[in-house]
Design a protein around this motif. Structure first.
Motif, PDB file in Angstrom:
ATOM      1  N   ARG A 176      74.394  94.686 -27.718  1.00  0.00           N
ATOM      2  CA  ARG A 176      74.669  95.928 -28.698  1.00  0.00           C
ATOM      3  C   ARG A 176      74.011  96.111 -30.021  1.00  0.00           C
ATOM      4  O   ARG A 176      74.035  96.912 -30.869  1.00  0.00           O
ATOM      5  CB  ARG A 176      76.353  95.866 -29.033  1.00  0.00           C
ATOM      6  N   ASP A 177      73.674  94.615 -30.699  1.00  0.00           N
ATOM      7  CA  ASP A 177      72.923  94.703 -31.793  1.00  0.00           C
ATOM      8  C   ASP A 177      71.371  95.146 -31.619  1.00  0.00           C
ATOM      9  O   ASP A 177      70.718  95.980 -32.437  1.00  0.00           O
ATOM     10  CB  ASP A 177      72.776  93.295 -32.282  1.00  0.00           C
TER      11      ASP A 177
ATOM     12  N   VAL B 291      77.653  91.163 -27.481  1.00  0.00           N
ATOM     13  CA  VAL B 291      77.267  91.539 -28.779  1.00  0.00           C
ATOM     14  C   VAL B 291      75.872  91.543 -29.190  1.00  0.00           C
ATOM     15  O   VAL B 291      75.610  92.670 -29.938  1.00  0.00           O
ATOM     16  CB  VAL B 291      78.203  90.664 -29.696  1.00  0.00           C
TER      17      VAL B 291
END
Length: 308
Positions: free
Chosen positions: A107-108, A104
């Protein structure tokens, strides 16, 4: 899936660190793409093909439209001026298509690398401060790469002598280093200097050992003293590589970890620790310890010993 995520995170962090190293050495790659990201036998990243690279110069902009259109930054393909590092950041982000196995945090981060406006695009220093990049960061990536500009300002006498022993003139070499000239002598100097920051086992992987542990005793103690000074630790010198130290959690009216200035003596002095009657004896607990440079018991590498 978890294994794929870990490997994907590793690749991103290694690529970013490799690009950071290039930028610190005033080189912009300008053609970062999957075809130019290689892996060695241990699945460590190798950045290849510097055929379109260029030198970063303060106050100068580049304008050549180079690289693969699919991965090049918009300012490059549109023929606008650019400094250099920001286009590599964009290309790094473009290498990935946000596969599901990326964490995550990654992906940020990657969309911030793909921002069209170069002024709003995340920078390498900002990437390093991103929570995802900091999480579980291997020690060999946590240590900043050597800064060539800083190295150029301070000439290493030992390496200088090694180059002189190869047959080069000392005066000409010193002048070339100060002027950052590129010739056989300076190339030999920087290769030897760079070698000091490498390990004998090839790519900096799990076998990495901190450079400082292999540094000369004088360099080690200098770094230790700098760190202790920042913590306002007082003390006295009792030998070339042996010092008694004193630290206090604080005293009334001062933040924790800060000693009363009257408690701090010159760390290079051979005199006693300075005491002050102005400080309430009950203000805080005082911790005394000794720092000593010694050889490692197992590997023979230099080590530091802190004892009460």
């Amino acid at each position: 899936m978890e294994s794929s995520r870990v490997i994907g995170d590793k690749f991103v962090k290694q690529i970013i660190s490799g690009v950071e190293y290039c930028h610190r050495n005033m080189v912009v790659h300008r053609d970062l793409k999957p075809e130019n990201i290689l892996l060695d036998s241990k699945c460590n990243v190798k950045i290849a093909d510097f055929g379109l690279s260029n030198i970063i110069r303060d106050g100068h902009f580049l304008k050549t439209s180079s690289g693969s259109p699919n991965y090049a930054a918009p300012e490059v393909t549109s023929g606008k001026l650019y400094a250099g590092p920001e286009v590599d950041v964009r290309s790094c982000g473009g290498i990935y298509t946000l596969p599901s196995h990326l964490s995550v945090g990654a992906r940020d981060l990657i969309p911030r690398m793909l921002v069209v406006d170069p002024l709003k695009r995340i920078t390498i220093p900002e990437i390093r401060q991103h929570p995802w990049f900091q999480a579980h960061l291997p020690r060999y990536l946590a240590v900043p790469p050597p800064d060539t500009l800083q190295q150029a300002k301070k000439i290493d006498d030992d390496i200088l002598q090694e180059v002189v022993n190869m047959g080069f003139d000392r005066s000409q070499l010193i002048e070339s280093l100060r002027n950052r000239a590129q010739n056989e002598a300076t190339v030999a100097y920087y290769l030897l200097l760079d070698n000091r920051f490498r390990v004998s086992s090839g790519y900096l992987g799990e076998e990495f050992r901190e450079t400082m542990s292999w540094a000369r005793p004088r360099e080690i103690m200098t770094e230790v003293l700098k760190a202790l000074q920042e913590l306002n630790v007082g003390g006295k010198k009792i030998g070339h590589y042996n010092m008694k130290r004193r630290w206090s959690p604080g005293y009334p009216g001062q933040p924790e970890n800060v000693l009363n200035p009257h408690h701090i003596s010159n760390i290079h002095s051979n005199g006693p620790i300075i005491e002050s009657d102005a400080v309430d004896a009950a203000a805080a607990m005082v911790v005394e310890f000794e720092s000593q440079k010694q050889a490692g018991a197992e590997s023979g590498a230099p080590a530091l010993d802190f004892s009460n």
